[in-house]
Design an enzyme around this catalytic site. Structure first.
Site, short mmCIF file in Angstrom:
data_model
loop_
_atom_site.label_atom_id
_atom_site.label_comp_id
_atom_site.label_asym_id
_atom_site.label_seq_id
_atom_site.Cartn_x
_atom_site.Cartn_y
_atom_site.Cartn_z
N SER A 78 0.84 -1.19 0.00
CA SER A 78 0.00 0.00 0.00
C SER A 78 0.88 1.24 0.00
O SER A 78 2.03 1.20 0.45
CB SER A 78 -0.88 0.01 1.25
OG SER A 78 -1.51 1.27 1.44
N TYR A 85 -1.09 -0.13 10.80
CA TYR A 85 -1.28 -0.51 9.40
C TYR A 85 -0.09 -0.06 8.55
O TYR A 85 0.45 -0.83 7.76
CB TYR A 85 -2.58 0.08 8.86
CG TYR A 85 -2.85 -0.31 7.42
CD1 TYR A 85 -3.33 -1.57 7.11
CD2 TYR A 85 -2.62 0.59 6.38
CE1 TYR A 85 -3.58 -1.95 5.79
CE2 TYR A 85 -2.86 0.23 5.06
CZ TYR A 85 -3.35 -1.04 4.77
OH TYR A 85 -3.58 -1.41 3.47
N LYS A 129 2.67 -2.52 6.46
CA LYS A 129 2.90 -2.43 5.01
C LYS A 129 4.35 -2.05 4.71
O LYS A 129 4.92 -2.51 3.71
CB LYS A 129 1.92 -1.44 4.37
CG LYS A 129 0.48 -1.94 4.37
CD LYS A 129 0.33 -3.28 3.63
CE LYS A 129 -1.11 -3.73 3.52
NZ LYS A 129 -1.26 -4.98 2.75
#
Length: 200
Positions: free
Chosen positions: A135, A148, A152
């Site tokens: 991402s 998060y 990633k």
């Protein structure tokens, strides 16, 4: 797209979003697709849309359950590590459970499933490919996305080390640009793998 005919593809996080779209596209391009998700209802809907898709319901955050489930799957030629979760919390409110759960699904599962698939590809001397879906959050801090973003970023580095260590098996990595989807933007890393000396 005819090159996918006769190939077996495993797509994780295939119940919705990017993973579902990838599973459908691969199936329509001739691949035999194994769609993995932890939500049976999502898999049932996917199978109605594409009856030829094989479904597998398992939580990739569970190491033992994932290994047991994949032991029942035939050899895989193409792997798309797409499974991921985003448990959003402000930095000062990040919990141990959210941290552990996020890393087990977004990072550890990609490591484990890639190991299983790559070992089998190399053992049978077969060409294949692994795609890790990352991402833009791996490169840019986003409010309430502390964990998060961290998972990633770690996935990006995992992909680079996979490329380096699988190098003797012809596994260079490439990083295409972001793809706009209903789930936001994603960066994919492609790892072609071959156990043959000529890399074909």
């Amino acid at each position: 797209m005819e090159r996918f005919v006769g190939r077996r593809a495993l797509v994780t996080g295939a119940g919705k979003g990017i993973g579902r779209a990838v599973a459908v596209a691969l199936s329509r391009a001739g691949a035999h697709v194994v769609a993995l998700s932890r939500t049976q209802a999502d898999l049932d809907g996917l199978q109605k849309e594409c009856p030829g898709i094989q479904t597998l319901c398992v939580d990739v955050g569970d190491w033992e359950a994932t290994e047991a489930a994949l032991n029942k799957v035939d050899d895989i030629d193409l792997l798309v590590n797409n499974a991921g979760i985003a448990l959003l919390q402000p930095f000062l409110e990040v919990t141990k459970d959210a941290f552990d759960r996020s890393f087990s699904v977004n990072l550890r599962a990609a490591l484990q499933i890639s190991q299983i698939v790559a070992r089998k590809l190399i053992a049978r001397g077969a060409p294949g490919a692994i795609v890790n879906v990352s991402s833009q959050a791996s490169q840019r801090a986003v409010l309430d996305h502390t964990v998060y973003c961290s998972t990633k970023s770690a996935l990006d580095m995992l992909t680079k080390t996979m490329a380096q260590e699988l190098g003797p098996h012809k596994a260079p990595a490439t990083q295409p640009g972001p793809a706009q989807t209903g789930q936001g933007k994603a960066t994919t890393f492609l790892l072609p793998i071959s156990g043959r000396a000529d890399g074909q």
